[in-house]
Design a protein around this motif. Structure first.
Motif, PDB file in Angstrom:
ATOM      1  N   ASN A   3       0.829  -1.200   0.000  1.00 28.62           N
ATOM      2  CA  ASN A   3       0.000   0.000   0.000  1.00 28.62           C
ATOM      3  C   ASN A   3       0.862   1.248   0.000  1.00 28.62           C
ATOM      4  OD1 ASN A   3      -2.536  -1.241   0.065  1.00 28.62           O
ATOM      5  ND2 ASN A   3      -2.412  -1.505   2.279  1.00 28.62           N
ATOM      6  N   ASN A  29      -0.913  -0.841  -4.493  1.00 31.18           N
ATOM      7  CA  ASN A  29      -2.224  -0.224  -4.355  1.00 31.18           C
ATOM      8  C   ASN A  29      -2.063   1.170  -3.766  1.00 31.18           C
ATOM      9  OD1 ASN A  29      -5.137  -0.008  -3.949  1.00 31.18           O
ATOM     10  ND2 ASN A  29      -4.674  -0.337  -1.780  1.00 31.18           N
ATOM     11  N   ALA A  31      -3.533   3.387  -1.510  1.00 29.35           N
ATOM     12  CA  ALA A  31      -4.522   3.160  -0.452  1.00 29.35           C
ATOM     13  C   ALA A  31      -5.210   4.440  -0.005  1.00 29.35           C
ATOM     14  CB  ALA A  31      -3.850   2.487   0.744  1.00 29.35           C
TER      15      ALA A  31
END
Length: 189
Positions: A3, A29, A31
């Protein structure tokens, strides 16, 4: 999956490019985006990209609120994208060699407090430089003095204005910043 959190203070063009770059990636990702002011353009820009965006003011950074948000979103890596506040020591210590910034010049030239955005390009032109570019670096306690990770160059043209030079430098940012972030994040243990 790793993340990342993006910290931004301005319009968020780099933040948007980074989010779009990682949309189809399985290993990284985005986040959360943390905006340093409620009027930051980045908030509207990321709204339609389905990434949570939190506003944490300078007081919130000083009080530890930003670190709590980073922990809440299980952040592995922090990316500054047009972020203008000093990063508190508590965050620096929580993310050693896991926090990067991009600067719109070839550091160590034209860096330091107050050297951001159009001010950098004005200084480059005033100094008569023949080239400019970007520097991606790790963050430390001092503005623009962290270890350099990557630099890319572009020419300064005789008829450049701060705005035309800024556009050419932005293109380097858009091209290289997401790629460098990905390489760094994928090397995390």
């Amino acid at each position: 999956m790793k993340n990342i959190a993006i910290l931004a203070s301005g319009e968020g063009t780099n933040a948007e490019r980074i989010i779009r770059y990682f949309e189809e990636k399985e290993e990284v990702n985005v986040a959360v985006v943390i905006a340093s002011r409620a009027s930051a353009g980045v908030i509207k820009r990321v709204e339609h990209l389905h990434v949570p965006c939190r506003v944490v003011t300078s007081a919130g950074f000083a009080s530890g609120e930003a670190l709590q948000v980073l922990q809440e979103y299980k952040t592995d890596f922090v990316v500054l994208a047009g972020f203008l506040l000093r990063i508190p020591d508590a965050i620096l210590h929580a993310y050693p060699k896991r926090m990067v910034n991009i600067h719109p010049s070839l550091l160590p030239k034209f860096g330091g407090k107050g050297m951001y955005g159009i001010h950098v390009h004005e200084a480059v032109l005033k100094a008569g430089e023949e080239e400019s570019g970007i520097t991606i670096q790790y963050i430390n306690e001092k503005y623009d003095e962290g270890d350099y990770i990557f630099q890319a160059r572009c020419p300064v043209l005789p008829d450049d204005t701060p705005e035309t030079l800024a556009e050419r430098v932005h293109q380097l940012e858009y091209q290289y910043y997401p790629e460098v972030i990905e390489k760094l994040v994928l090397c995390l243990k």
